[in-house]
Write a protein that holds these residues in place. Structure first.
Motif, PDB file in Angstrom:
ATOM      1  N   GLN A  62      -2.418   5.298   9.616  1.00 17.70           N
ATOM      2  CA  GLN A  62      -1.235   4.051  10.051  1.00 17.70           C
ATOM      3  C   GLN A  62      -0.053   4.219   9.072  1.00 17.70           C
ATOM      4  OE1 GLN A  62      -3.304   0.374   9.799  1.00 17.70           O
ATOM      5  NE2 GLN A  62      -1.793  -0.996  10.897  1.00 17.70           N
ATOM      6  N   GLY A  63       0.883   4.040   9.722  1.00 15.72           N
ATOM      7  CA  GLY A  63       2.201   4.254   8.879  1.00 15.72           C
ATOM      8  C   GLY A  63       2.759   5.663   8.422  1.00 15.72           C
ATOM      9  N   CYS A  64       1.999   6.748   8.934  1.00 18.21           N
ATOM     10  CA  CYS A  64       2.449   7.912   8.699  1.00 18.21           C
ATOM     11  C   CYS A  64       3.780   8.345   9.094  1.00 18.21           C
ATOM     12  CB  CYS A  64       1.368   9.095   8.781  1.00 18.21           C
ATOM     13  SG  CYS A  64       1.317   9.420  10.773  1.00 18.21           S
ATOM     14  N   ASN A  65       4.414   9.219   8.292  1.00 17.37           N
ATOM     15  CA  ASN A  65       5.934   9.615   8.676  1.00 17.37           C
ATOM     16  C   ASN A  65       5.725  11.055   9.421  1.00 17.37           C
ATOM     17  OD1 ASN A  65       8.580  10.124   8.686  1.00 17.37           O
ATOM     18  ND2 ASN A  65       8.710  10.517   6.658  1.00 17.37           N
ATOM     19  N   PHE A  66       6.020  10.836  10.674  1.00 15.40           N
ATOM     20  CA  PHE A  66       6.291  12.001  11.688  1.00 15.40           C
ATOM     21  C   PHE A  66       7.203  12.970  11.370  1.00 15.40           C
ATOM     22  CE2 PHE A  66       3.624   9.639  14.700  1.00 15.40           C
ATOM     23  CZ  PHE A  66       2.406   9.741  14.231  1.00 15.40           C
ATOM     24  N   GLY A  67       8.191  12.367  10.657  1.00 16.30           N
ATOM     25  CA  GLY A  67       9.559  13.038  10.493  1.00 16.30           C
ATOM     26  C   GLY A  67       9.141  14.260   9.603  1.00 16.30           C
ATOM     27  N   GLU A  68       8.203  14.093   8.941  1.00 13.55           N
ATOM     28  CA  GLU A  68       7.650  15.304   7.854  1.00 13.55           C
ATOM     29  C   GLU A  68       7.423  16.586   8.588  1.00 13.55           C
ATOM     30  OE1 GLU A  68       4.481  13.962   5.312  1.00 13.55           O
ATOM     31  OE2 GLU A  68       5.397  12.205   4.631  1.00 13.55           O
ATOM     32  N   LEU A  69       7.173  16.442  10.076  1.00 11.89           N
ATOM     33  CA  LEU A  69       6.867  17.574  10.679  1.00 11.89           C
ATOM     34  C   LEU A  69       7.990  18.457  11.174  1.00 11.89           C
ATOM     35  CD1 LEU A  69       3.931  15.956  13.003  1.00 11.89           C
ATOM     36  CD2 LEU A  69       3.597  17.259  10.708  1.00 11.89           C
ATOM     37  N   GLU A  70       9.109  17.830  10.858  1.00  8.11           N
ATOM     38  CA  GLU A  70      10.344  18.773  11.348  1.00  8.11           C
ATOM     39  C   GLU A  70      10.536  19.985  10.980  1.00  8.11           C
ATOM     40  OE1 GLU A  70      13.486  16.017  11.159  1.00  8.11           O
ATOM     41  OE2 GLU A  70      13.094  14.562  12.843  1.00  8.11           O
TER      42      GLU A  70
END
Length: 538
Positions: free
Chosen positions: A94-102
């Protein structure tokens, strides 16, 4: 060819069909798994869980599992973490940052779980998040997968590969496949569609990697399929009352069939029609029956006219021998026929004697899937003597291979079973060559060109009428050999294939007939085969 960068969404505990997908992607030359995304299973959206399932449905599942154990078992539990142990792990919380996957520069994220796909994940991929739904989203659209098809008496199971990308309100369809609904066993039913669907991921990644133009064209052609259906498939198991009615009907019907089988048996037989008045040849109720003796069946008929004699090639199976062989008889314009003469016998099953003429010679491609190959025979003394000319393909489970020649190109249509868990009836593959005796036939880039239990399997030679090209195919959706289709091929090229059904023939003109599954002709004479019920005693 571009090597695609793939991320997988997995659970720690997975099933054999999911592990097979991972194995194939790891070994493929067109994809590279660079990230493992882990999501905690949610009990309300989890795969076909035993939780929150009504008592009688649980009981039905237990009875089903006791009597039916399909092999290979798609639902065999396995741990996939070992396959991905060298991959970086990203946990969805919950609330993780998917932007880290870029930073992973992902082409595709593939969700192999039944958990809902977070739509924000699509923002970090080029081609979106892909996922599978194992039901017809128009007629079923609920889980557990597999049981509702049985209750609703749906003739086939459906599996759909869909994707969601940035800015999309609803997912779109990439591809789909169909398998025959098993009316008796839920476990076999689900097993079949899971294995049939596992190749959807691999083959569409391959197409995206090797020919993005064809991939985009495929997406556009499938854009309207389930275009307004959301990602989530609700978990809505049937009630105790629904299961009680279904189970009672199912087991009573099976008991009745067992009793009935003591007095009747099913037999493949032939039907014949002389179309001298140029009538509709697809109206099979006008045909005349040609019944074999009760100790055998006749099936897969092909007609060849040569020197004013019409020869009828068939598969003949004498029940006590258990294996089919090939035979030929002569037939006249009135349907009178001679005693079959055996032309080819092997220590494995033979069927579908596809006989054709090329450059003044007669050739035959029988079905030899029992020997895991495609064989080409040449007539040394037509129609009785045949010798093996060439093995066209080795180490392949192929059925009902059919050749069509146009200009200088030979087109080979054949159904291929690539995995032990798949069906031989579902995937039609197309190959081409400039020579009948080529060592390598070129696979069509859209293979399988048809992935549908209703229309894939060949049912006779291709033919032309009024400058249009037609292909007979089997409809195996209710059971093997149930019905017959005649489709007009509107596009046949090295990069495309399209066909449209113009006649769908079902065995509904007589209660004694439950199958019809081939269609061939020679000039004005037409032939087909049917499965009929015959009395054992008279």
């Amino acid at each position: 060819m571009k090597k695609l960068r793939i991320a997988l969404i997995t659970n720690v505990h997975s099933f054999a069909w999911q592990k097979t997908i991972i194995d194939e992607l790891i070994s493929s030359p067109f994809s590279e798994i660079v990230l493992n995304i882990n999501v905690k299973a949610d009990d309300n959206t989890n795969r076909n869980s035993n939780k929150k399932i009504p008592f009688l449905l649980k009981t039905f599942f237990k009875i089903d599992s006791k009597f039916f154990n399909p092999t290979p078992n798609a639902l065999k539990e396995t741990i996939t973490s070992d396959l991905l142990r060298d991959m970086p792990l990203f946990k969805i919380t919950q609330g993780c940052n998917f932007g880290e996957l870029e930073d992973y520069d992902l082409d595709v994220i593939i969700n192999l779980t039944d958990n809902s796909t977070p739509t924000d994940l699509a923002d970090v991929t080029k081609y979106g998040v892909w996922f599978l739904n194992h039901c017809n989203l128009e007629t079923i659209n609920k889980r557990p997968y597999g049981i509702w098809e049985m209750l609703n008496k749906e003739p086939e199971m459906t599996s759909v590969l869909r994707y969601i990308n940035t800015g999309m309100q609803f997912p779109k369809t990439i591809d789909q496949t169909f398998s025959c609904t098993d009316r008796l066993s839920y476990k076999r039913n689900l097993n079949d569609i899971l294995w049939q669907s596992h190749s959807l991921v691999k083959r569409n990644l391959k197409l995206l990697s090797t020919n993005i133009e064809l991939f985009d064209k495929k997406l556009n052609s499938n854009a309207s399929i389930y275009s307004d259906k959301p990602i989530t498939i609700p978990f809505l198991p049937p009630s105790n009352i629904e299961i009680l009615g279904f189970g009672t009907s199912l087991y009573l019907k099976k008991a009745f069939q067992v009793i009935k089988s003591k007095f009747q048996f099913d037999q493949w037989a032939l039907i014949f029609f002389n179309n001298k008045n140029n009538e509709n040849p697809y109206d099979l109720k006008k045909y005349t029956k040609i019944l074999p003796p009760k100790d055998r069946f006749w099936a897969d008929p092909f007609l060849i006219k040569h020197n004013d004699i019409t020869y009828l090639f068939i598969e003949e199976l004498i029940y006590k021998n258990k294996l089919g062989h090939l035979a030929v008889m002569e037939i006249d314009d009135e349907g009178n026929y001679t005693k079959p003469q055996t032309i080819l016998v092997k220590d494995y099953h033979l069927s579908y004697p596809f006989v054709f003429q090329d450059n003044g010679n007669f050739y035959m491609i029988p079905e030899t899937s029992g020997n895991n190959d495609i064989q080409l025979y040449k007539a040394t003394n037509f129609p009785l003597k045949w010798e093996l000319e060439k093995v066209i393909m080795k180490d392949v489970v192929a059925v009902d291979t059919t050749i069509y020649k146009e200009d200088d190109t030979y087109w080979m249509f054949t159904n291929i079973k690539k995995h032990k868990g798949e069906s031989k009836h579902v995937e039609l593959n197309l190959f081409s060559s400039n020579s009948l005796f080529a060592d390598e036939w070129v696979p069509h880039p859209l293979n399988p060109i048809v992935s549908d239990i209703k229309t894939a399997r060949p049912a006779g030679k291709l033919f032309k009428a009024k400058n249009k090209l037609y292909r007979p195919s089997q409809n195996c959706s209710n059971h093997y050999g149930y019905g017959l289709n005649i489709s007009e091929i509107t596009t046949l090229s090295n990069n495309d294939f399209k066909e449209t059904i113009i006649a769908a023939i079902k065995p509904d003109w007589s209660k004694s007939i439950n199958c019809t599954h081939s269609f061939n002709s020679a000039e004005q004479l037409y032939i087909s085969d049917i499965k009929i019920k015959r009395n054992r005693f008279f």
